[in-house]
Design an enzyme around this catalytic site. Sequence first.
Site, mmCIF file in Angstrom:
data_model
loop_
_atom_site.group_PDB
_atom_site.id
_atom_site.type_symbol
_atom_site.label_atom_id
_atom_site.label_comp_id
_atom_site.label_asym_id
_atom_site.label_seq_id
_atom_site.Cartn_x
_atom_site.Cartn_y
_atom_site.Cartn_z
ATOM 1 N N CYS A 86 -16.131 11.045 -9.373
ATOM 2 C CA CYS A 86 -16.430 9.912 -10.327
ATOM 3 C C CYS A 86 -15.569 9.978 -11.659
ATOM 4 O O CYS A 86 -15.638 11.046 -12.445
ATOM 5 C CB CYS A 86 -18.078 9.861 -10.986
ATOM 6 N N CYS A 237 -14.069 1.400 -11.890
ATOM 7 C CA CYS A 237 -14.174 2.212 -11.103
ATOM 8 C C CYS A 237 -12.935 3.190 -11.080
ATOM 9 O O CYS A 237 -12.017 2.572 -10.491
ATOM 10 C CB CYS A 237 -14.704 1.669 -9.868
HETATM 11 O O1 PYC Z 1 -15.323 5.638 -11.988
HETATM 12 O O2 PYC Z 1 -15.091 6.672 -9.956
HETATM 13 C C1 PYC Z 1 -15.825 5.951 -10.863
HETATM 14 C C2 PYC Z 1 -17.050 5.693 -10.004
HETATM 15 C C3 PYC Z 1 -17.534 5.885 -8.966
HETATM 16 C C4 PYC Z 1 -18.800 5.393 -8.997
HETATM 17 C C5 PYC Z 1 -19.104 4.768 -10.066
HETATM 18 N N1 PYC Z 1 -17.966 4.918 -10.820
#
Ligand code: PYC
Length: 314
Positions: A86, A237
Site C-alpha cells: 500500500c 492509490c
Molecule cells: O495507495 O497503494 C495504495 C492503496 C492500496 C489500497 C489502498 N491504497
Amino acid sequence: MLKIIDSHTGGEPTRIVVDGIPDLGGGTMAQQSQVFREKYDWLRSSVANEPRGHDAMVGALLLPPNDPQNLCGVIYFNNHSTLNMCIHGTVGLGITLAHMGRITTGSYVVETPVGPITLHLNADASVTVNNVPSYRYRKSVPVEVPGYGTITGDIAWGGNWFFLIQDQGPAVTREQIPALTHFTSAVKKALADQGITGADGGEIDHIETFGPPVDPLKADSKNFVLCPGNAYDRSPCGTGTSAKLACLYADQKLAPGQIWRQAGILDSVFEGSVSPIEGLTVTPTVTGRAWVIGESTYLFSPDDPFRYGFPSAI
Ligand code: PYC
C-alpha cells in the site's frame, strides 16, 4: 491495549498500530502476514472495522525489520484482510515515523510482504516511495460484465493486482461514486467468475477506472479505485498509480523519469515516474503528502460484545 497513530494521505486514512502488537513469530513480512491472518484476525477487525473503524480504513502494523539494516517492517490490512502492499499507507507511515521522532529527512528501506521498498522523507514533508518491481501482464483483456457488456482493460502488477479500464463505464466524477462502485464491483466479480487472474493466479482484487482530469494543468488523469472489501480509495492509490505507470511505459507513452500526475476521486494528486529494470518491468516512484490526524489508545473491555469490531454489510 493498542497504541494507534492515524493519518490521511490525500483523504485516504492510514491507521498504524505502533505498540501492543502480539508476537508474530519473526521472519519475513510475508511469513508474519500469514500468521497475522491465521491467528490475529481479531486485531485487524478491531482496528479497521466498526465501531472504531469503517469500510475505507486501511490499517498497518509497525514491526521490527527482519534485516536489522532496514528501518522497519510493515503489514497493511483493511476491512477485508491483509494487503500485499500500500503506497498511500507508506506515505502515511513516513509522516507517522517523523511524528514519532524516529526518522528525519532521508531514505529508508521498509520491508513489506511483497518485498523491500524505499521510503524517502523529503524536506517539504512529502514522502516518495520506490515501489516493488511493477509490470503489465496482459493488454486489452475483454471481460463480459453483466449489465455493462464487454469491458476491456489491462492487467498489471503494482504491488497488488489491478484491472485498468480507460473511458468505459460511468464518468469518473465524485457525483458518480455509487455508480462507479457498482460498475467496478461488477467488473471484479466478472473477472473472478471468468477465471481471469494475475500472472501467478493471483486474484485481481483492485479495479481502477480512468477518465480525464478536472484541471489538465494539475493532473494528467483522474481515477477511481475499488479496493478489496469494496470501499473505494479516497487517494489516487499508489499501487494503482504504479500499475498505470507500468502500462504507460509498456505503451511507450511514458519515458523513464518523465512525471505522470495521477489525480484520485477527491482530486488529490500523486506524482509518479518509472525507472526501467529489465524488459517492460519498472521500478515506479510515487510521491504524495500525508498528515497525522490523531493518536489513540484502544481498550478492550471483556464485557464489550463489539470490542473486536464487526464487518459492515458491503
Ligand atoms: O495507495 O497503494 C495504495 C492503496 C492500496 C489500497 C489502498 N491504497
